[in-house]
Design a protein around this motif. Structure first.
Motif, PDB file in Angstrom:
ATOM      1  N   THR A 119       0.784  -1.311  -0.044  1.00  0.00           N
ATOM      2  CA  THR A 119       0.089  -0.036  -0.056  1.00  0.00           C
ATOM      3  C   THR A 119       0.953   1.396   0.127  1.00  0.00           C
ATOM      4  O   THR A 119       0.743   2.165  -0.638  1.00  0.00           O
ATOM      5  CB  THR A 119      -0.992   0.044   1.116  1.00  0.00           C
ATOM      6  OG1 THR A 119      -1.825  -0.988   1.178  1.00  0.00           O
ATOM      7  CG2 THR A 119      -1.701   1.362   1.191  1.00  0.00           C
ATOM      8  N   THR A 120       1.959   1.369   0.842  1.00  0.00           N
ATOM      9  CA  THR A 120       2.796   2.610   1.015  1.00  0.00           C
ATOM     10  C   THR A 120       3.533   2.627  -0.368  1.00  0.00           C
ATOM     11  O   THR A 120       3.908   3.712  -0.927  1.00  0.00           O
ATOM     12  CB  THR A 120       3.715   2.464   2.206  1.00  0.00           C
ATOM     13  OG1 THR A 120       4.285   1.098   2.133  1.00  0.00           O
ATOM     14  CG2 THR A 120       3.120   2.620   3.324  1.00  0.00           C
ATOM     15  N   ARG A 121       3.785   1.418  -0.973  1.00  0.00           N
ATOM     16  CA  ARG A 121       4.611   1.209  -2.409  1.00  0.00           C
ATOM     17  C   ARG A 121       3.784   1.993  -3.327  1.00  0.00           C
ATOM     18  O   ARG A 121       4.074   2.906  -4.376  1.00  0.00           O
ATOM     19  CB  ARG A 121       4.920  -0.179  -2.871  1.00  0.00           C
ATOM     20  CG  ARG A 121       5.763  -0.128  -3.892  1.00  0.00           C
ATOM     21  CD  ARG A 121       4.872  -0.501  -5.227  1.00  0.00           C
ATOM     22  NE  ARG A 121       4.008  -1.233  -5.064  1.00  0.00           N
ATOM     23  CZ  ARG A 121       2.994  -1.527  -6.104  1.00  0.00           C
ATOM     24  NH1 ARG A 121       2.932  -0.697  -6.939  1.00  0.00           N
ATOM     25  NH2 ARG A 121       2.141  -2.323  -6.007  1.00  0.00           N
ATOM     26  N   LYS A 122       2.385   1.983  -3.297  1.00  0.00           N
ATOM     27  CA  LYS A 122       1.516   2.590  -4.309  1.00  0.00           C
ATOM     28  C   LYS A 122       1.474   4.042  -4.297  1.00  0.00           C
ATOM     29  O   LYS A 122       1.632   4.602  -5.187  1.00  0.00           O
ATOM     30  CB  LYS A 122      -0.021   2.130  -4.269  1.00  0.00           C
ATOM     31  CG  LYS A 122      -0.044   0.592  -4.783  1.00  0.00           C
ATOM     32  CD  LYS A 122      -1.358   0.051  -4.208  1.00  0.00           C
ATOM     33  CE  LYS A 122      -1.591  -1.381  -4.586  1.00  0.00           C
ATOM     34  NZ  LYS A 122      -2.947  -1.801  -4.332  1.00  0.00           N
TER      35      LYS A 122
ATOM     36  N   PHE B 287      -5.256   7.485   0.648  1.00  0.00           N
ATOM     37  CA  PHE B 287      -4.253   6.633   1.400  1.00  0.00           C
ATOM     38  C   PHE B 287      -4.269   6.832   2.913  1.00  0.00           C
ATOM     39  O   PHE B 287      -3.769   5.966   3.578  1.00  0.00           O
ATOM     40  CB  PHE B 287      -2.750   7.094   0.786  1.00  0.00           C
ATOM     41  CG  PHE B 287      -2.404   6.320  -0.299  1.00  0.00           C
ATOM     42  CD1 PHE B 287      -1.938   4.980  -0.356  1.00  0.00           C
ATOM     43  CD2 PHE B 287      -2.562   6.972  -1.475  1.00  0.00           C
ATOM     44  CE1 PHE B 287      -1.647   4.296  -1.631  1.00  0.00           C
ATOM     45  CE2 PHE B 287      -2.186   6.174  -2.756  1.00  0.00           C
ATOM     46  CZ  PHE B 287      -1.698   5.064  -2.773  1.00  0.00           C
ATOM     47  N   SER B 288      -4.975   7.950   3.243  1.00  0.00           N
ATOM     48  CA  SER B 288      -5.355   7.948   4.896  1.00  0.00           C
ATOM     49  C   SER B 288      -6.408   6.883   4.992  1.00  0.00           C
ATOM     50  O   SER B 288      -6.340   6.282   6.070  1.00  0.00           O
ATOM     51  CB  SER B 288      -5.897   9.253   4.984  1.00  0.00           C
ATOM     52  OG  SER B 288      -4.982  10.398   4.829  1.00  0.00           O
ATOM     53  N   GLY B 289      -7.297   6.666   4.096  1.00  0.00           N
ATOM     54  CA  GLY B 289      -8.252   5.770   4.174  1.00  0.00           C
ATOM     55  C   GLY B 289      -7.613   4.485   4.359  1.00  0.00           C
ATOM     56  O   GLY B 289      -7.812   3.613   5.271  1.00  0.00           O
ATOM     57  N   LEU B 290      -6.529   3.950   3.458  1.00  0.00           N
ATOM     58  CA  LEU B 290      -5.903   2.634   3.325  1.00  0.00           C
ATOM     59  C   LEU B 290      -5.038   2.559   4.763  1.00  0.00           C
ATOM     60  O   LEU B 290      -5.108   1.349   5.147  1.00  0.00           O
ATOM     61  CB  LEU B 290      -5.125   2.817   2.146  1.00  0.00           C
ATOM     62  CG  LEU B 290      -5.889   2.536   0.703  1.00  0.00           C
ATOM     63  CD1 LEU B 290      -5.059   2.593  -0.456  1.00  0.00           C
ATOM     64  CD2 LEU B 290      -6.824   1.308   0.622  1.00  0.00           C
ATOM     65  N   SER B 291      -4.295   3.631   5.016  1.00  0.00           N
ATOM     66  CA  SER B 291      -3.560   3.633   6.268  1.00  0.00           C
ATOM     67  C   SER B 291      -4.307   3.210   7.523  1.00  0.00           C
ATOM     68  O   SER B 291      -4.059   2.363   8.238  1.00  0.00           O
ATOM     69  CB  SER B 291      -2.869   4.866   6.325  1.00  0.00           C
ATOM     70  OG  SER B 291      -2.031   5.028   5.264  1.00  0.00           O
ATOM     71  N   TYR B 292      -5.583   4.044   7.521  1.00  0.00           N
ATOM     72  CA  TYR B 292      -6.442   3.766   8.703  1.00  0.00           C
ATOM     73  C   TYR B 292      -6.931   2.264   8.805  1.00  0.00           C
ATOM     74  O   TYR B 292      -7.016   1.611   9.597  1.00  0.00           O
ATOM     75  CB  TYR B 292      -7.650   4.660   8.800  1.00  0.00           C
ATOM     76  CG  TYR B 292      -8.479   4.790   9.786  1.00  0.00           C
ATOM     77  CD1 TYR B 292      -8.021   4.501  11.150  1.00  0.00           C
ATOM     78  CD2 TYR B 292      -9.828   4.828   9.756  1.00  0.00           C
ATOM     79  CE1 TYR B 292      -8.820   4.627  12.376  1.00  0.00           C
ATOM     80  CE2 TYR B 292     -10.772   4.992  10.892  1.00  0.00           C
ATOM     81  CZ  TYR B 292     -10.151   4.737  12.219  1.00  0.00           C
ATOM     82  OH  TYR B 292     -10.879   4.789  13.363  1.00  0.00           O
ATOM     83  N   GLN B 293      -7.310   1.816   7.760  1.00  0.00           N
ATOM     84  CA  GLN B 293      -7.877   0.279   7.370  1.00  0.00           C
ATOM     85  C   GLN B 293      -6.694  -0.697   8.115  1.00  0.00           C
ATOM     86  O   GLN B 293      -6.763  -1.670   8.739  1.00  0.00           O
ATOM     87  CB  GLN B 293      -8.079   0.076   5.929  1.00  0.00           C
ATOM     88  CG  GLN B 293      -8.398  -1.361   5.880  1.00  0.00           C
ATOM     89  CD  GLN B 293      -8.781  -1.732   4.327  1.00  0.00           C
ATOM     90  OE1 GLN B 293      -7.717  -1.266   3.535  1.00  0.00           O
ATOM     91  NE2 GLN B 293      -9.554  -2.491   4.002  1.00  0.00           N
ATOM     92  N   ILE B 294      -5.278  -0.337   7.592  1.00  0.00           N
ATOM     93  CA  ILE B 294      -4.272  -1.281   7.954  1.00  0.00           C
ATOM     94  C   ILE B 294      -4.139  -1.322   9.480  1.00  0.00           C
ATOM     95  O   ILE B 294      -3.814  -2.127  10.093  1.00  0.00           O
ATOM     96  CB  ILE B 294      -3.174  -0.753   7.073  1.00  0.00           C
ATOM     97  CG1 ILE B 294      -3.012  -1.235   5.701  1.00  0.00           C
ATOM     98  CG2 ILE B 294      -1.731  -1.456   7.949  1.00  0.00           C
ATOM     99  CD1 ILE B 294      -1.911  -0.819   5.026  1.00  0.00           C
ATOM    100  N   TYR B 295      -4.088   0.165  10.096  1.00  0.00           N
ATOM    101  CA  TYR B 295      -4.093   0.233  11.444  1.00  0.00           C
ATOM    102  C   TYR B 295      -5.105  -0.538  12.166  1.00  0.00           C
ATOM    103  O   TYR B 295      -4.845  -1.319  13.214  1.00  0.00           O
ATOM    104  CB  TYR B 295      -4.176   1.538  12.008  1.00  0.00           C
ATOM    105  CG  TYR B 295      -4.391   1.880  13.260  1.00  0.00           C
ATOM    106  CD1 TYR B 295      -3.223   1.873  14.104  1.00  0.00           C
ATOM    107  CD2 TYR B 295      -5.792   2.451  13.754  1.00  0.00           C
ATOM    108  CE1 TYR B 295      -3.462   2.128  15.598  1.00  0.00           C
ATOM    109  CE2 TYR B 295      -5.745   2.506  15.128  1.00  0.00           C
ATOM    110  CZ  TYR B 295      -4.696   2.619  16.045  1.00  0.00           C
ATOM    111  OH  TYR B 295      -5.084   2.515  17.534  1.00  0.00           O
ATOM    112  N   LEU B 296      -6.470  -0.563  11.804  1.00  0.00           N
ATOM    113  CA  LEU B 296      -7.416  -1.164  12.412  1.00  0.00           C
ATOM    114  C   LEU B 296      -7.019  -2.656  12.272  1.00  0.00           C
ATOM    115  O   LEU B 296      -7.175  -3.589  13.190  1.00  0.00           O
ATOM    116  CB  LEU B 296      -8.695  -1.095  11.664  1.00  0.00           C
ATOM    117  CG  LEU B 296      -9.252   0.375  11.966  1.00  0.00           C
ATOM    118  CD1 LEU B 296     -10.500   0.573  10.745  1.00  0.00           C
ATOM    119  CD2 LEU B 296      -9.691   0.763  13.193  1.00  0.00           C
TER     120      LEU B 296
END
Length: 331
Positions: free
Chosen positions: A279-282, A309-318
C-alpha cells in the motif's frame, strides 16, 4: 511487526530487505509500464499500442522463473495442487491485469494506481449485499475516504500535458476497466484460496507456476490466434524498436522479482505486513510517476491522493490493532 521465527535483528534485516525489494521492483515496473503506454519510440515516433502483449510476456517470464526455482529447490513431499486446477483462476487472472494495462490508454498511471487501490469498496459492497455482513463505523469511514478520494480524483481536471500523452483519452472507460480489473482480481484471489485450502501442501512456487502456465496458454491463443493475431504486430514492433523490447523485458523481470519478495514477506511476516508494504509502495509510485514522467498532478488531485491513502492507512491500522488484541488474548 512480528516475524515467524528468527532473532530480532535478523528479522529487521529481512524485513528491510523485503521492503526494498518490493518497492524497487514495482516502482521500477510502474515507471516502465507508463513509459510503454505513453512514449513514442524510434524516428517514426510510434506508440506501442499492443499493451495486452505485456501480460503474455509477464506470464512467460514468471512461468520460467518459477520453473527454475522449483528445479533449484524441489519439493520434498507430494500433495500439491495438480496443474490443471488453476485453469479457472487463470482466466480471470489473465483478463483482469490486461484490463488494468489497457486502461493506461485512457487515464494516467497515477489515476490507474488510485482506482486499483479501492479494492475494499467492491469487497464491502458484496459482503453487505450478498452475505449480510455488518461492518464497524471505522471500516465505513475507511471506505468513505477511499471512495470519496477516487471519485474526486476522477472528477478533478487533468492537466493538458497529461492528456496529450494518452493514446485515446477517455476517463469513464479507463476507470471502468480498472474496476473490472478489481472484480476479476477478487475472483482470482478467492479461487486461489480455495485451491490452497484443498491442497494445503501447495507451495508458492507451484501456485506461481500453475497460474502463469495457464496464463501463457490463454494469452498465446488471444495474441496469436484468429481473428486478433495482434501478437505478430507486437513482435514486429519490438524488432523494429529494440528499446521497446528492452523495456518489456525489464518490466517482466521486475514483476518476477517483485513476486519473489512478496512470497518471502508473506511467509516470514504474514499477509498484513505485505499489505502495508504494498500500500505504501503505491503511494510512492504515484509520487515517482509525477516527478519522473512529467505527469503533474494539481493541488486538488494531490488532496485526493492523500485522502485515499489516509483511508487505506487507517484500514491497515485497524487490522494491526485486531491482530495485536488477538495475540494478547492468546498469551
Amino acid at each position: 511487526m512480528e516475524a515467524r521465527g528468527g532473532g530480532g535483528s535478523g528479522r529487521v534485516v529481512v524485513l528491510a530487505f523485503c521492503i526494498a525489494g518490493i518497492w524497487c521492483s514495482y516502482i521500477t515496473q510502474g515507471v516502465l509500464q507508463e513509459t510503454l503506454s505513453t512514449k513514442r519510440f524510434g524516428p517514426d515516433k510510434r506508440r506501442f499500442e499492443h499493451l495486452a502483449f505485456l501480460n503474455l510476456a509477464q506470464n512467460v517470464v514468471c512461468f520460467l522463473w518459477s520453473l527454475i526455482m522449483l528445479m533449484i529447490w524441489p519439493r520434498s513431499s507430494s500433495g500439491g495442487a495438480p496443474w490443471w486446477s488453476y485453469w479457472s483462476a487463470s482466466i480471470t487472472n489473465t483478463i483482469g491485469p490486461a484490463m488494468g494495462i489497457e486502461a493506461l490508454k485512457y487515464i494516467s498511471y497515477p489515476a490507474q494506481v488510485l482506482a486499483k487501490s479501492s479494492k475494499m469498496i467492491p469487497v464491502m459492497l458484496m459482503g453487505t449485499l450478498v452475505y449480510g455482513i455488518k461492518y464497524t463505523i471505522p471500516e465505513y469511514i475507511c471506505t468513505f475516504l477511499v471512495a470519496g478520494g477516487v471519485s474526486a480524483f476522477a472528477l478533478a481536471k487533468t492537466s493538458s500535458k497529461t492528456v496529450s500523452k494518452l493514446a485515446h483519452p477517455n476517463a469513464p472507460l479507463g476507470y471502468g476497466l480498472c474496476f473490472l480489473n478489481l472484480a476479476f482480481d477478487g475472483f482470482t484471489n478467492s479461487t486461489q484460496d480455495s485451491i490452497t485450502a484443498r491442497y494445503p501442501k501447495t507451495s508458492a512456487w507451484e501456485i506461481m507456476l500453475g497460474m502463469n502456465l495457464w496464463g501463457t496458454i490463454y494469452n498465446v491463443v488471444y495474441m496469436f490466434g484468429w481473428p486478433n493475431a495482434s501478437g505478430f504486430e507486437a513482435v514486429r514492433f519490438c524488432q523494429e524498436h529494440p528499446e521497446a523490447a528492452w523495456d518489456i523485458l525489464m518490466y517482466c523481470l521486475c514483476g518476477a522479482v517483485g513476486q519473489n519478495f512478496i512470497f518471502l514477506t508473506i511467509s516470514r511476516f504474514g499477509s498484513l505486513a505485505n499489505t502495508t508494504i504494498t500500500t505504501t509502495r503505491k503511494f510512492v509510485s504515484i509520487v515517482v510517476s509525477s516527478l519522473l514522467s512529467g505527469n503533474p498532478l494539481s493541488a486538488k488531485q494531490w488532496g485526493c491522493v492523500v485522502m485515499v491513502f489516509s483511508g487505506l492507512s487507517y484500514q491497515i491500522y485497524l487490522k494491526w490493532r485486531k491482530v495485536r488484541s488477538k495475540q494478547k488474548k492468546a498469551t
